[in-house]
Design a protein around this motif. Structure first.
Motif, PDB file in Angstrom:
ATOM      1  N   GLU A  24       0.745  -1.310   0.023  1.00 46.50           N
ATOM      2  CA  GLU A  24      -0.031  -0.029   0.105  1.00 46.50           C
ATOM      3  C   GLU A  24       0.902   1.073  -0.171  1.00 46.50           C
ATOM      4  O   GLU A  24       0.677   2.278  -0.708  1.00 46.50           O
ATOM      5  N   ARG A  31       1.463   6.154  -7.042  1.00 52.10           N
ATOM      6  CA  ARG A  31       0.374   7.360  -7.455  1.00 52.10           C
ATOM      7  C   ARG A  31       1.032   8.760  -7.231  1.00 52.10           C
ATOM      8  O   ARG A  31       0.770   9.602  -8.299  1.00 52.10           O
ATOM      9  N   ASP A  61      -4.476   0.488  -7.847  1.00 48.92           N
ATOM     10  CA  ASP A  61      -5.806   0.800  -6.737  1.00 48.92           C
ATOM     11  C   ASP A  61      -7.011   0.748  -7.614  1.00 48.92           C
ATOM     12  O   ASP A  61      -6.955   0.903  -9.070  1.00 48.92           O
ATOM     13  N   GLU A  62      -8.101   0.966  -6.972  1.00 51.93           N
ATOM     14  CA  GLU A  62      -9.431   1.040  -7.563  1.00 51.93           C
ATOM     15  C   GLU A  62      -9.406   1.947  -8.690  1.00 51.93           C
ATOM     16  O   GLU A  62      -9.918   2.126  -9.801  1.00 51.93           O
ATOM     17  N   GLU A  63      -9.066   3.272  -8.094  1.00 54.02           N
ATOM     18  CA  GLU A  63      -9.094   4.471  -9.047  1.00 54.02           C
ATOM     19  C   GLU A  63      -8.456   4.229 -10.333  1.00 54.02           C
ATOM     20  O   GLU A  63      -8.904   4.576 -11.282  1.00 54.02           O
ATOM     21  N   PHE A  65      -7.451   1.320 -11.667  1.00 53.98           N
ATOM     22  CA  PHE A  65      -8.417   0.379 -12.563  1.00 53.98           C
ATOM     23  C   PHE A  65      -9.517   0.861 -13.102  1.00 53.98           C
ATOM     24  O   PHE A  65      -9.762   0.666 -14.227  1.00 53.98           O
ATOM     25  N   ARG A  66     -10.213   1.701 -12.611  1.00 56.20           N
ATOM     26  CA  ARG A  66     -11.387   2.173 -13.094  1.00 56.20           C
ATOM     27  C   ARG A  66     -11.142   3.238 -14.300  1.00 56.20           C
ATOM     28  O   ARG A  66     -11.561   3.322 -15.428  1.00 56.20           O
TER      29      ARG A  66
END
Length: 87
Positions: A24, A31, A61-63, A65-66
């Motif tokens: 993490e 990032r 991370d999710e952001e 990936f989206r």
């Protein structure tokens, strides 16, 4: 960043051991160090010892990936006249 493409900026690490909290932390560093408009990706390679092959592990991370999924959907909707599409 260790490598960049048109969509992605990747930081690579070769590790012997790494906790989830460590992953993490590295992902957050990746990032923060990613240029605007690029998708941050962390690439890990575990040191498996002499003669032991280990796979590359790609983490986002999710952001991210989206963001990647959304861009890929846009690309699929647009006609592509190039013979080879790369990231």
């Amino acid at each position: 960043m260790d490598s960049e493409g048109p969509l992605i900026a990747a930081q690579s690490k070769n590790v012997a051991r790494l906790s989830l909290a460590g992953v993490e932390r590295l992902l957050e560093e990746t990032r923060r160090g990613t240029p605007d408009g690029k998708i941050p990706v962390l690439v890990l390679k575990r040191k498996g010892g002499r003669g032991t092959e280990t796979p590359l592990i790609v983490i986002m991370d999710e952001e991210a990936f989206r963001g990647l999924f959304g861009r890929l959907q846009k690309r699929e909707a647009e006609p592509d006249t190039r013979e080879f599409v790369y990231w």
